[in-house]
Write an enzyme that holds these catalytic residues in place. Structure first.
Site, short mmCIF file in Angstrom:
data_model
loop_
_atom_site.label_atom_id
_atom_site.label_comp_id
_atom_site.label_asym_id
_atom_site.label_seq_id
_atom_site.Cartn_x
_atom_site.Cartn_y
_atom_site.Cartn_z
N SER A 95 0.71 -1.35 0.04
CA SER A 95 0.39 -0.01 -0.40
C SER A 95 0.64 1.16 0.09
O SER A 95 1.66 1.22 0.43
CB SER A 95 -0.85 -0.16 1.63
OG SER A 95 -1.05 1.18 1.76
N TYR A 106 -1.93 0.50 10.51
CA TYR A 106 -1.83 -0.39 9.20
C TYR A 106 -0.88 0.05 8.91
O TYR A 106 0.04 -0.39 8.08
CB TYR A 106 -2.75 0.31 8.44
CG TYR A 106 -3.33 0.05 7.52
CD1 TYR A 106 -3.58 -1.25 7.01
CD2 TYR A 106 -3.56 1.28 6.54
CE1 TYR A 106 -3.32 -1.73 5.11
CE2 TYR A 106 -3.47 0.57 4.75
CZ TYR A 106 -3.75 -0.90 4.64
OH TYR A 106 -3.45 -1.17 3.27
#
Length: 258
Positions: free
Chosen positions: A143, A156
């Site tokens: 990501s 995250y």
């Protein structure tokens, strides 16, 4: 540029987290590109339905219910193969958006287990099979969170940084082996479940993430990029490919028509 058809020795592609979103879209596109896809996820009904869909479209797919954080189950799964050509480590996800000061350690732990340890488990178990194919590819779907921080994303971000470093280190360690290591790092992607899962089913919060953004990335956008990278000639390694929608300049700067 035309994509290269997979060789017989490398035509099996394992896709984790294939029950929805990017994983499901990637399975469809790899199958259409000539791979026999092996769909893994915890939700057996979802991957079985997808395997049936892909098979009815004239391609090859099988489903295998698997929790990537269960190492014993992963090792058992790996015994089904002598060789594979592609491993797409897509299973992952985000939980919560609390600041570091109040974040839930259980959420952090679960994100690390899924995004990092899950990737490690599958990669370790299947790496010998990828080497044996003579033309293997490991894909880590990370990501943009793995390349930059933002408020409320600590857990995250930490997990995706771990996934990025795993890919980067593996590439260094196996150079000279017939296996490529590719990292695909998407930015804002609107799928049916990502934000909804992150906010524990709160639809209002989930929709807020994409509010005013005309065209966030789709699962098909990311899957197309993954498939493109995999189908480059064997000597071409796409080390890292970051993709964002045009409206997103960084993790914290997004154009919104409000």
């Amino acid at each position: 540029m035309a994509t290269a058809a997979p060789s017989a020795a490398s035509r099996i592609a394992v896709v984790t987290g294939a029950s929805s979103g990017i994983g499901a879209a990637t399975a469809r596109q790899l199958a259409a590109a000539g791979y026999r896809v092996v769909l893994t996820a915890r939700r057996k009904d979802r991957i079985e339905a997808l395997a049936e869909e892909i098979t009815k479209a004239g391609h090859q797919a099988t489903a295998y219910a698997l929790d990537v954080t269960d190492r014993a189950a992963v090792d058992e799964f790996a015994t089904a193969f002598k060789t594979i050509g592609v491993l797409v480590n897509n299973a992952g996800g985000a939980l919560g958006a609390d600041p570091v000061a109040t974040g839930d350690p259980a959420d952090w732990r679960q994100m690390y287990e899924t995004n990092v340890i899950g990737t490690l488990n599958l990669t370790q178990a299947l790496l010998p099979k990828l080497v044996a194919s003579g033309d293997g590819t490991v894909v880590v779907v990370s990501s943009t969170a793995g390349h930059g921080t933002y408020e409320g994303g600590g857990g995250y971000v930490a997990a995706k940084h771990g996934a990025h470093v795993l890919a980067e280190t593996l590439r260094l360690e196996i150079v000279g082996q017939p296996v490529r290591v590719i990292e695909i790092a998407p930015g804002m992607v609107k799928t049916d479940e990502f934000a909804l899962t992150r906010f524990s089913g709160d639809k209002e919060k989930a929709e807020k993430v994409y509010e005013g953004v005309a065209e966030p990335l789709t699962a098909d956008d990311v899957a197309g990029t993954i498939t493109w990278a995999i189908t480059r000639p064997s000597h071409v390694n796409v080390d890292l490919l970051v993709l964002r929608p045009r409206a997103q300049a960084s993790n914290t700067k997004v154009h919104r028509d409000l």
